[in-house]
Design a protein around this motif. Structure first.
Motif, short mmCIF file in Angstrom:
data_model
loop_
_atom_site.label_atom_id
_atom_site.label_comp_id
_atom_site.label_asym_id
_atom_site.label_seq_id
_atom_site.Cartn_x
_atom_site.Cartn_y
_atom_site.Cartn_z
N GLU A 258 0.82 -1.20 0.00
CA GLU A 258 0.00 0.00 0.00
C GLU A 258 0.85 1.25 0.00
O GLU A 258 0.53 2.24 -0.66
N ARG A 260 3.78 1.68 -1.33
CA ARG A 260 4.32 1.92 -2.67
C ARG A 260 3.26 2.49 -3.60
O ARG A 260 3.54 3.38 -4.41
N ARG A 261 2.05 1.96 -3.48
CA ARG A 261 0.97 2.50 -4.32
C ARG A 261 0.68 3.95 -3.97
O ARG A 261 0.40 4.77 -4.85
N THR A 262 0.76 4.27 -2.69
CA THR A 262 0.50 5.65 -2.26
C THR A 262 1.56 6.59 -2.83
O THR A 262 1.24 7.66 -3.37
N ALA A 264 3.39 6.02 -5.45
CA ALA A 264 3.21 6.05 -6.91
C ALA A 264 2.04 6.95 -7.30
O ALA A 264 2.12 7.66 -8.31
N LEU A 265 0.99 6.94 -6.49
CA LEU A 265 -0.15 7.79 -6.80
C LEU A 265 0.20 9.27 -6.64
O LEU A 265 -0.18 10.10 -7.48
N THR A 268 2.16 10.16 -9.65
CA THR A 268 1.34 10.26 -10.86
C THR A 268 0.54 11.55 -10.87
O THR A 268 0.46 12.24 -11.89
N LEU A 298 -3.42 4.74 -14.91
CA LEU A 298 -2.57 4.41 -13.77
C LEU A 298 -3.20 4.87 -12.46
O LEU A 298 -3.15 4.15 -11.45
N TRP A 301 -5.92 2.39 -11.53
CA TRP A 301 -5.33 1.13 -11.06
C TRP A 301 -4.83 1.26 -9.62
O TRP A 301 -5.09 0.39 -8.78
N LEU A 302 -4.11 2.34 -9.33
CA LEU A 302 -3.53 2.52 -7.99
C LEU A 302 -4.63 2.72 -6.95
O LEU A 302 -4.56 2.15 -5.86
N GLY A 305 -6.38 -0.53 -6.17
CA GLY A 305 -5.56 -1.42 -5.35
C GLY A 305 -5.52 -1.02 -3.89
O GLY A 305 -5.23 -1.85 -3.02
N VAL A 307 -4.82 2.75 -1.45
CA VAL A 307 -3.73 3.61 -1.00
C VAL A 307 -4.07 4.13 0.39
O VAL A 307 -5.19 3.94 0.88
#
Length: 398
Positions: A258, A260-262, A264-265, A268, A298, A301-302, A305, A307
């Motif tokens: 989570e 990493r997704r945060t 990445a978000l 982005t 993207l 997707w994030l 998943g 965040v």
């Protein structure tokens, strides 16, 4: 006797997948982008800071986000991970009708005086046949198959015409996609993105064509003009991209981190905002399809998943409510602005952007009221009516 569809022979039971609340909250900001684009007038007073003006003038690009998100959510809710379709065709189309038409019909009624005014002011004059044609195509959600050279009854509704086309194809296209291997789905998703961008690439090349253009160059010109003539098919790649992402998301074997997704978000969002601030106002179709569409995909997707902080608060109850009401906001904001400007001209004489700023919270409040009092009750009633009829037929067969 016609052979029944495989979907009707053995439909999947309802999938027990958790709701994607953050994606629902995202819908509100997508709708707000369109509202900002239509409400804000760059040369009007009071003028906002240049960075806000750039963001507002790029608001129309979030229509792409809506199309991708629509394909993603439908795949998530209706398609099995390795084939199969939830429910029957009748269930699906009934649910889509219940989703679209209650607020749509209200929006048409609200917009009717404006439509009549346009008919009276049209130059060249609108013929009875043209008025009838526009009315029928608007009511049947086929208006975007026409050349949009003249205004239509509720200009916001052209996207619903595209969505109706997507819904008609979804059970069949979705069932085929759900049976493809993951590697092939990635290939189809990339191909859909490139196909959607190809119209814009062709449009960029058209000004460089020679006066005595060859057959290939004339074909390139024709390809670049298709989005102006056949909107639903030319926006289908965005929807297909969303469907592929939705299936790939459901097939993922490890949820990942989570944190990493945060990160990445955040990254982005940062890239997206920086692009919109750095590029000239009103991104070109090439920028929209070639650059912004992958960023929108993207983000979806994030968020799906998961965040941190309830999807950066997009999954919080207030924003989920606003996301649910975003459909009404999208359809009605244009009519509300036209009425507000007419009232302002006659009575208030406020600057244009002041009217827009005052109207935004009013439009949001009205959309929430309609969501609670009309959209949700009507949707539930239409679905219940469909289930009751199906049960009655089943009992009759017995």
């Amino acid at each position: 006797m016609p052979r029944p569809s495989p979907m009707n022979l053995s439909p999947l039971p309802a999938l027990r997948r958790p709701p994607l609340h953050a994606c629902t909250g995202l819908r509100f900001f997508a709708a707000l982008g369109v509202v900002a684009y239509h409400f804000y007038c760059p040369p009007c007073e009071p003028s906002g800071p240049s960075f806000l003006a750039n963001l507002f003038q790029a608001g129309f690009t979030t229509v792409s986000l809506f199309f991708i998100l629509s394909g993603f959510i439908l795949a998530y809710n209706y398609l099995g991970e390795r084939g199969g379709f939830v429910g029957t065709l009748g269930d699906f189309y009934r649910a889509r009708f219940a989703r679209i038409y209650p607020i749509y019909l209200l929006a048409l009624v609200v917009d009717l005086p404006l439509f009549v005014h346009w008919i009276r002011q049209a130059n060249p004059a609108a013929t009875p046949g043209e008025v009838a044609h526009i009315s029928v195509t608007t009511l049947t959600l086929t208006q975007s198959w026409l050349e949009l050279g003249r205004p239509t009854w509720n200009n916001m509704a052209w996207t619903l015409s595209a969505e109706a086309f997507f819904y008609a194809l979804f059970p069949f296209l979705g069932l085929w996609l759900s049976r493809q291997r993951s590697g092939r789905l990635v290939f189809i998703a990339v191909g859909a993105w490139l196909l959607g961008a190809s119209f814009a690439v062709a449009a960029e090349l058209v000004p460089t064509l020679a006066a005595d253009a060859s057959l290939v160059e004339r074909g390139l010109y024709t390809w670049s003009q298709l989005p102006l003539q056949l909107i639903p098919p030319t926006r289908l790649p965005e929807f297909v991209l969303g469907m592929c992402l939705g299936l790939l998301f459901c097939r993922r074997t490890t949820p990942g981190s989570e944190s990493r997704r945060t990160v990445a978000l955040f990254g982005t969002f940062g890239v997206l905002i920086a692009l919109l601030l750095w590029l000239p106002p009103k991104p070109s179709p090439l920028v929209q399809m070639g650059v912004l569409v992958p960023l929108f995909a993207l983000i979806i997707w994030l968020l799906a998943g998961g965040v941190a902080w309830q999807g950066l608060k997009l999954g919080s109850r207030p924003l989920v409510l606003l996301g649910g009401a975003s459909y009404a906001l999208y359809l009605l904001h244009g009519s509300m602005m036209n009425y507000a400007l007419a009232l302002n001209t006659r009575s208030l004489s406020l600057p244009h952007n002041a009217v827009a700023l005052l109207l935004v919270p009013v439009a949001v409040a009205v959309s929430i009221l309609l969501f609670h009092r009309l959209e949700e009750p009507a949707r539930g009633w239409l679905r219940h009516m469909g289930r009751s009829r199906r049960l009655a037929k089943t009992e009759g067969v017995r």
